[in-house]
Design a protein around this motif. Structure first.
Motif, PDB file in Angstrom:
ATOM      1  N   GLU A   1      -8.265   5.270  -3.050  1.00 12.36           N
ATOM      2  CA  GLU A   1      -7.517   4.247  -3.779  1.00 12.36           C
ATOM      3  C   GLU A   1      -7.064   4.701  -5.170  1.00 12.36           C
ATOM      4  O   GLU A   1      -6.625   3.873  -5.981  1.00 12.36           O
ATOM      5  CB  GLU A   1      -8.381   2.987  -3.914  1.00 12.36           C
ATOM      6  N   LEU A   2      -7.110   5.998  -5.447  1.00 10.68           N
ATOM      7  CA  LEU A   2      -6.750   6.477  -6.779  1.00 10.68           C
ATOM      8  C   LEU A   2      -5.263   6.320  -7.094  1.00 10.68           C
ATOM      9  O   LEU A   2      -4.858   6.402  -8.257  1.00 10.68           O
ATOM     10  CB  LEU A   2      -7.165   7.947  -6.941  1.00 10.68           C
ATOM     11  N   TRP A   3      -4.443   6.104  -6.070  1.00  4.36           N
ATOM     12  CA  TRP A   3      -3.018   5.889  -6.328  1.00  4.36           C
ATOM     13  C   TRP A   3      -2.775   4.604  -7.122  1.00  4.36           C
ATOM     14  O   TRP A   3      -1.730   4.442  -7.757  1.00  4.36           O
ATOM     15  CB  TRP A   3      -2.233   5.833  -5.013  1.00  4.36           C
ATOM     16  N   LYS A   4      -3.756   3.718  -7.125  1.00  2.00           N
ATOM     17  CA  LYS A   4      -3.627   2.446  -7.846  1.00  2.00           C
ATOM     18  C   LYS A   4      -3.878   2.592  -9.348  1.00  2.00           C
ATOM     19  O   LYS A   4      -3.546   1.696 -10.122  1.00  2.00           O
ATOM     20  CB  LYS A   4      -4.623   1.424  -7.294  1.00  2.00           C
ATOM     21  N   VAL A   5      -4.444   3.704  -9.751  1.00  2.00           N
ATOM     22  CA  VAL A   5      -4.858   3.890 -11.143  1.00  2.00           C
ATOM     23  C   VAL A   5      -3.656   4.227 -12.023  1.00  2.00           C
ATOM     24  O   VAL A   5      -2.735   4.928 -11.602  1.00  2.00           O
ATOM     25  CB  VAL A   5      -5.905   5.016 -11.239  1.00  2.00           C
TER      26      VAL A   5
ATOM     27  N   HIS B   1       0.826  -1.200   0.000  1.00  2.00           N
ATOM     28  CA  HIS B   1       0.000   0.000   0.000  1.00  2.00           C
ATOM     29  C   HIS B   1       0.865   1.257   0.000  1.00  2.00           C
ATOM     30  O   HIS B   1       2.008   1.241   0.459  1.00  2.00           O
ATOM     31  CB  HIS B   1      -0.927   0.003   1.230  1.00  2.00           C
ATOM     32  N   TYR B   2       0.293   2.332  -0.507  1.00  2.00           N
ATOM     33  CA  TYR B   2       0.982   3.626  -0.529  1.00  2.00           C
ATOM     34  C   TYR B   2       1.402   4.075   0.869  1.00  2.00           C
ATOM     35  O   TYR B   2       2.421   4.756   1.039  1.00  2.00           O
ATOM     36  CB  TYR B   2       0.054   4.662  -1.173  1.00  2.00           C
ATOM     37  N   ASN B   3       0.631   3.682   1.885  1.00  2.00           N
ATOM     38  CA  ASN B   3       0.952   4.044   3.268  1.00  2.00           C
ATOM     39  C   ASN B   3       1.353   2.827   4.100  1.00  2.00           C
ATOM     40  O   ASN B   3       1.073   2.769   5.297  1.00  2.00           O
ATOM     41  CB  ASN B   3      -0.240   4.750   3.931  1.00  2.00           C
ATOM     42  N   LEU B   4       2.013   1.879   3.466  1.00  2.00           N
ATOM     43  CA  LEU B   4       2.572   0.734   4.190  1.00  2.00           C
ATOM     44  C   LEU B   4       4.093   0.894   4.196  1.00  2.00           C
ATOM     45  O   LEU B   4       4.751   0.718   3.176  1.00  2.00           O
ATOM     46  CB  LEU B   4       2.172  -0.581   3.532  1.00  2.00           C
TER      47      LEU B   4
ATOM     48  N   GLU C   1      -3.058   4.855 -16.506  1.00  2.00           N
ATOM     49  CA  GLU C   1      -3.571   4.717 -17.866  1.00  2.00           C
ATOM     50  C   GLU C   1      -2.869   3.589 -18.633  1.00  2.00           C
ATOM     51  O   GLU C   1      -3.394   3.107 -19.645  1.00  2.00           O
ATOM     52  CB  GLU C   1      -3.400   6.046 -18.625  1.00  2.00           C
ATOM     53  N   VAL C   2      -1.709   3.191 -18.154  1.00  2.00           N
ATOM     54  CA  VAL C   2      -1.003   2.027 -18.714  1.00  2.00           C
ATOM     55  C   VAL C   2      -1.517   0.801 -17.965  1.00  2.00           C
ATOM     56  O   VAL C   2      -1.294   0.644 -16.764  1.00  2.00           O
ATOM     57  CB  VAL C   2       0.523   2.140 -18.538  1.00  2.00           C
ATOM     58  N   GLY C   3      -2.193  -0.072 -18.684  1.00  2.00           N
ATOM     59  CA  GLY C   3      -2.854  -1.208 -18.046  1.00  2.00           C
ATOM     60  C   GLY C   3      -1.938  -2.089 -17.218  1.00  2.00           C
ATOM     61  O   GLY C   3      -2.304  -2.540 -16.129  1.00  2.00           O
ATOM     62  N   SER C   4      -0.725  -2.327 -17.686  1.00  2.00           N
ATOM     63  CA  SER C   4       0.201  -3.220 -16.986  1.00  2.00           C
ATOM     64  C   SER C   4       0.741  -2.621 -15.704  1.00  2.00           C
ATOM     65  O   SER C   4       1.315  -3.336 -14.876  1.00  2.00           O
ATOM     66  CB  SER C   4       1.372  -3.585 -17.918  1.00  2.00           C
ATOM     67  N   LEU C   5       0.534  -1.317 -15.497  1.00  2.00           N
ATOM     68  CA  LEU C   5       1.012  -0.653 -14.285  1.00  2.00           C
ATOM     69  C   LEU C   5      -0.118  -0.344 -13.293  1.00  2.00           C
ATOM     70  O   LEU C   5       0.127   0.098 -12.184  1.00  2.00           O
ATOM     71  CB  LEU C   5       1.759   0.642 -14.632  1.00  2.00           C
ATOM     72  N   ALA C   6      -1.352  -0.556 -13.725  1.00  2.00           N
ATOM     73  CA  ALA C   6      -2.498  -0.347 -12.840  1.00  2.00           C
ATOM     74  C   ALA C   6      -2.627  -1.531 -11.887  1.00  2.00           C
ATOM     75  O   ALA C   6      -2.100  -2.611 -12.122  1.00  2.00           O
ATOM     76  CB  ALA C   6      -3.775  -0.178 -13.660  1.00  2.00           C
ATOM     77  N   ILE C   7      -3.342  -1.305 -10.776  1.00  2.00           N
ATOM     78  CA  ILE C   7      -3.552  -2.362  -9.787  1.00  2.00           C
ATOM     79  C   ILE C   7      -5.047  -2.685  -9.712  1.00  2.00           C
ATOM     80  O   ILE C   7      -5.855  -1.779  -9.581  1.00  2.00           O
ATOM     81  CB  ILE C   7      -3.051  -1.915  -8.384  1.00  2.00           C
TER      82      ILE C   7
END
Length: 303
Positions: A291-295, A104-107, A297-303
């Motif tokens: 949870e927008l940090w997971k987004v 996670h972004y805050n882990l 536009e490059v599909g392989s980099l999205a979560i």
């Protein structure tokens, strides 16, 4: 029905493939809650590689407070113990089969936790770890050195990127994708050109990006195929020059980017993410946006 009747089937006699299929619907906490201790058959099912191709720890956050000195966060002891315990169970069950690891972004992972994980994920191909506050230079380099198969990394912007990129270049021969969550300055851009000339996919979305750094990336990364600069605050000149924000990309940039398979951009006044990035002055406060940090536009980099 009488005890010992042969028509009664026990749970441990359930077909392993069926049991694995059932376990695939469980979340991480359910899967690690002790099911593997029921019997040997269940232990075998809980260790099936289909369940452990991806270890997604984005459901877990550190309980922390910000502090004025390095590492700038203090993580509660119980929070650390929870993560360590979960890692031990997951990595034991996974038997080295994890290919994708997501934090996670805050882990806020510690050096010891990262080393323990790296030693037990020798076949890792993708790492998503946006928070490096508690990880020292030696810690991340030691981990990367063990990940010879690493192909994709999501990381924060750091003040001294050369040591990381040099280790990736030395140890990860198939490395191809990078996402930087934070400003990409001239130092970062020139470091990528120097150490990762074969990079194919790069995302620096939702951040502060100087025009000169963008030009360096486009000119220097000859094998780049996909570049995502969506929602970036793009400045005319790097600091300490006065910040002049570009309203659109000029023809020289578009001409350089025309060789790419995909050049993903968005600089629209009506775009909510563009507005958020400008309001945050290119330093996204992701904690405000759930949870927008997971987004990406490059599909392989999205979560």
């Amino acid at each position: 029905m009488e005890e010992g009747d042969s028509s009664v089937r026990r749970w441990e006699d359930l077909d392993i493939d069926i049991l694995v299929k059932i376990l695939q619907s469980f979340d991480l906490f359910e899967l690690t809650s002790g099911l593997a201790h029921v019997c040997s058959a269940w232990r075998l099912a809980c260790s099936d590689q289909l369940l452990w191709m991806t270890l997604d720890l984005s459901i877990l956050k550190s309980n922390y407070i910000k502090i004025p000195l390095e590492p700038y966060v203090y993580v509660d002891c119980q929070s650390d113990k929870t993560l360590t315990s979960l890692l031990k169970i997951c990595l034991n069950l996974s038997s080295g089969n994890i290919r994708t690891l997501i934090f996670h972004y805050n882990l806020y992972v510690s050096d010891d936790q990262l080393t323990y994980t790296a030693e037990r994920c020798p076949r890792l191909k993708r790492l998503v770890m946006p928070a490096w506050n508690r990880i020292k230079k030696t810690g991340i380099c030691r981990a990367i050195h063990m990940w010879e198969d690493l192909e994709s990394l999501t990381m924060p912007s750091i003040a001294n990127p050369p040591y990381v990129m040099e280790e990736i270049a030395r140890s990860c021969k198939n490395f191809a994708e990078l996402k930087i969550m934070g400003p990409c300055d001239m130092l970062f851009a020139s470091t990528l050109v120097s150490f990762l000339p074969n990079l194919k996919v790069l995302s620096v979305r939702c951040t502060l990006l100087s025009k000169s750094a963008l030009v360096t990336i486009l000119d220097g990364l000859k094998k780049l195929e996909v570049l995502n600069i969506s929602h970036c605050v793009i400045t005319e000149d790097p600091p300490p020059a006065p910040k002049k924000i570009l309203a659109k990309l000029d023809d020289s940039i578009l001409e350089k980017a025309s060789r790419l398979h995909k050049f993903l951009t968005c600089m629209s006044d009506s775009c909510i993410m563009c507005q958020r990035c400008r309001n945050d002055e290119g330093l996204m406060r992701w904690y405000k946006y759930e949870e927008l940090w997971k987004v990406d536009e490059v599909g392989s980099l999205a979560i």
